[in-house]
Every structure is written in C-alpha cells, then in structure tokens.
Design a protein around this motif. Structure first.
Motif, mmCIF file in Angstrom:
data_model
loop_
_atom_site.group_PDB
_atom_site.id
_atom_site.type_symbol
_atom_site.label_atom_id
_atom_site.label_comp_id
_atom_site.label_asym_id
_atom_site.label_seq_id
_atom_site.Cartn_x
_atom_site.Cartn_y
_atom_site.Cartn_z
ATOM 1 N N LYS A 94 0.848 -1.165 -0.007
ATOM 2 C CA LYS A 94 -0.068 0.148 0.112
ATOM 3 C C LYS A 94 0.896 1.576 0.022
ATOM 4 O O LYS A 94 0.335 2.288 -0.235
ATOM 5 C CB LYS A 94 -0.851 0.092 1.059
ATOM 6 N N ASP A 95 2.109 1.060 0.554
ATOM 7 C CA ASP A 95 2.997 2.453 0.627
ATOM 8 C C ASP A 95 3.970 2.499 -0.498
ATOM 9 O O ASP A 95 4.854 3.417 -0.511
ATOM 10 C CB ASP A 95 3.611 2.450 2.041
ATOM 11 N N ASP A 96 3.773 1.469 -1.376
ATOM 12 C CA ASP A 96 4.840 1.369 -2.431
ATOM 13 C C ASP A 96 4.693 2.675 -3.379
ATOM 14 O O ASP A 96 3.407 3.192 -3.674
ATOM 15 C CB ASP A 96 4.652 0.177 -3.363
ATOM 16 N N GLU A 97 5.442 3.176 -4.118
ATOM 17 C CA GLU A 97 5.556 4.081 -5.258
ATOM 18 C C GLU A 97 4.668 3.724 -6.292
ATOM 19 O O GLU A 97 4.804 2.777 -6.660
ATOM 20 C CB GLU A 97 6.834 4.587 -5.562
ATOM 21 N N GLU A 98 3.861 4.596 -6.812
ATOM 22 C CA GLU A 98 2.962 4.249 -7.629
ATOM 23 C C GLU A 98 3.872 4.751 -9.034
ATOM 24 O O GLU A 98 4.475 5.719 -9.216
ATOM 25 C CB GLU A 98 1.590 5.270 -7.727
ATOM 26 N N ILE A 99 3.676 3.909 -10.011
ATOM 27 C CA ILE A 99 4.197 4.245 -11.325
ATOM 28 C C ILE A 99 2.862 4.172 -12.358
ATOM 29 O O ILE A 99 2.068 3.262 -12.533
ATOM 30 C CB ILE A 99 5.229 3.235 -11.820
ATOM 31 N N SER A 100 3.052 5.225 -13.429
ATOM 32 C CA SER A 100 1.943 5.643 -14.186
ATOM 33 C C SER A 100 2.178 4.274 -15.473
ATOM 34 O O SER A 100 3.218 3.733 -15.767
ATOM 35 C CB SER A 100 2.283 7.071 -14.831
ATOM 36 N N TRP A 101 1.021 4.108 -15.965
ATOM 37 C CA TRP A 101 1.061 3.245 -17.195
ATOM 38 C C TRP A 101 1.815 3.588 -18.085
ATOM 39 O O TRP A 101 2.380 2.612 -18.632
ATOM 40 C CB TRP A 101 -0.560 2.999 -17.498
ATOM 41 N N GLU A 102 1.874 4.800 -18.396
ATOM 42 C CA GLU A 102 2.753 5.219 -19.679
ATOM 43 C C GLU A 102 4.024 4.911 -19.217
ATOM 44 O O GLU A 102 4.738 4.602 -20.053
ATOM 45 C CB GLU A 102 2.490 6.821 -19.844
ATOM 46 N N ASP A 103 4.389 5.260 -17.954
ATOM 47 C CA ASP A 103 6.031 4.823 -17.315
ATOM 48 C C ASP A 103 6.295 3.436 -17.575
ATOM 49 O O ASP A 103 7.281 3.077 -17.996
ATOM 50 C CB ASP A 103 6.245 5.388 -16.245
ATOM 51 N N VAL A 104 5.194 2.621 -17.183
ATOM 52 C CA VAL A 104 5.473 1.012 -17.276
ATOM 53 C C VAL A 104 5.789 0.803 -18.671
ATOM 54 O O VAL A 104 6.666 -0.056 -19.095
ATOM 55 C CB VAL A 104 4.069 0.408 -16.641
ATOM 56 N N LYS A 105 4.849 1.246 -19.623
ATOM 57 C CA LYS A 105 4.833 0.690 -20.960
ATOM 58 C C LYS A 105 6.429 1.372 -21.599
ATOM 59 O O LYS A 105 7.064 0.457 -22.329
ATOM 60 C CB LYS A 105 3.806 1.586 -21.899
ATOM 61 N N LYS A 106 6.963 2.480 -21.173
ATOM 62 C CA LYS A 106 8.189 2.986 -21.608
ATOM 63 C C LYS A 106 9.338 1.932 -21.141
ATOM 64 O O LYS A 106 10.151 1.752 -21.816
ATOM 65 C CB LYS A 106 8.404 4.310 -21.075
ATOM 66 N N GLN A 107 9.423 1.630 -19.828
ATOM 67 C CA GLN A 107 10.280 0.520 -19.247
ATOM 68 C C GLN A 107 10.150 -0.437 -20.072
ATOM 69 O O GLN A 107 11.058 -1.195 -20.279
ATOM 70 C CB GLN A 107 9.818 0.379 -17.676
ATOM 71 N N LEU A 108 8.787 -1.185 -20.118
ATOM 72 C CA LEU A 108 8.919 -2.557 -20.913
ATOM 73 C C LEU A 108 9.295 -2.220 -22.375
ATOM 74 O O LEU A 108 9.926 -3.247 -22.755
ATOM 75 C CB LEU A 108 7.206 -2.824 -21.030
ATOM 76 N N LYS A 109 9.204 -1.472 -23.194
ATOM 77 C CA LYS A 109 9.723 -1.265 -24.434
ATOM 78 C C LYS A 109 11.037 -0.944 -24.451
ATOM 79 O O LYS A 109 11.741 -1.612 -25.339
ATOM 80 C CB LYS A 109 9.021 0.042 -25.045
ATOM 81 N N ALA A 110 11.686 -0.414 -23.351
ATOM 82 C CA ALA A 110 13.136 -0.029 -23.233
ATOM 83 C C ALA A 110 13.958 -1.334 -23.099
ATOM 84 O O ALA A 110 14.987 -1.692 -23.436
ATOM 85 C CB ALA A 110 13.522 0.627 -22.202
ATOM 86 N N ALA A 111 13.051 -2.496 -22.359
ATOM 87 C CA ALA A 111 13.719 -3.635 -22.088
ATOM 88 C C ALA A 111 13.098 -4.801 -22.982
ATOM 89 O O ALA A 111 13.690 -6.009 -22.889
ATOM 90 C CB ALA A 111 13.094 -4.356 -20.758
ATOM 91 N N GLY A 112 12.574 -4.433 -24.161
ATOM 92 C CA GLY A 112 12.267 -5.339 -25.336
ATOM 93 C C GLY A 112 11.365 -6.084 -24.904
ATOM 94 O O GLY A 112 11.177 -7.041 -25.784
ATOM 95 N N LYS A 113 10.414 -6.013 -24.156
ATOM 96 C CA LYS A 113 9.449 -6.782 -23.598
ATOM 97 C C LYS A 113 7.783 -6.155 -24.191
ATOM 98 O O LYS A 113 6.964 -7.064 -23.836
ATOM 99 C CB LYS A 113 9.455 -6.972 -22.143
ATOM 100 N N LEU A 114 7.784 -5.132 -24.666
ATOM 101 C CA LEU A 114 6.881 -4.925 -25.441
ATOM 102 C C LEU A 114 6.793 -4.284 -26.843
ATOM 103 O O LEU A 114 7.976 -3.625 -27.260
ATOM 104 C CB LEU A 114 6.119 -3.509 -24.400
#
Length: 64
Positions: free
Chosen positions: A44-64
């Motif tokens: 519940k106290d974890d930092e929230e990450i926007s869906w846009e940021d998650v997609k960018k991270q996945l694309k950068a890692a070659g997983k999307l």
C-alpha cells in the motif's frame, strides 16, 4: 475457518498463521483471496508508477 490456527507471541499478539494443508485444498479460493489481501496491504505504501511509464520501461527492456 476450520484448519486455521493463530499462533501468538508472549504478549498474546497474533504473530503467525498455521494452515492445515487438507483444509487449504478444500478452501483454495478463500486462501487465495486472503493472500491477495495480504500482498495488497504490504504494497500500500509502494511508489505508484503511471501506466505510461511502465510501457516505456517495458519497451526499453524489449518486452513490449
């Protein structure tokens, strides 16, 4: 629920849960719901990450 035992510490605070594995199989959905709630509470106290940021991270890692 039958097959669930709470283990307390010396000050009688509930510290651990003991689950009878036979009962676990009979009530698998309830146990899964309980575990989902525990995981959600622990995060519940974890930092929230926007869906846009998650997609960018996945694309950068070659997983999307």
């Amino acid at each position: 629920m039958k097959g669930i035992t709470f283990i307390t510490d010396e000050t009688h605070n509930k510290r651990f849960v003991q689950i009878d594995l036979d009962q676990l199989e009979k009530h698998q959905n309830k146990v899964e719901d309980l575990l989902d709630a525990i995981i959600a509470e622990s995060r519940k106290d974890d930092e929230e990450i926007s869906w846009e940021d998650v997609k960018k991270q996945l694309k950068a890692a070659g997983k999307l």
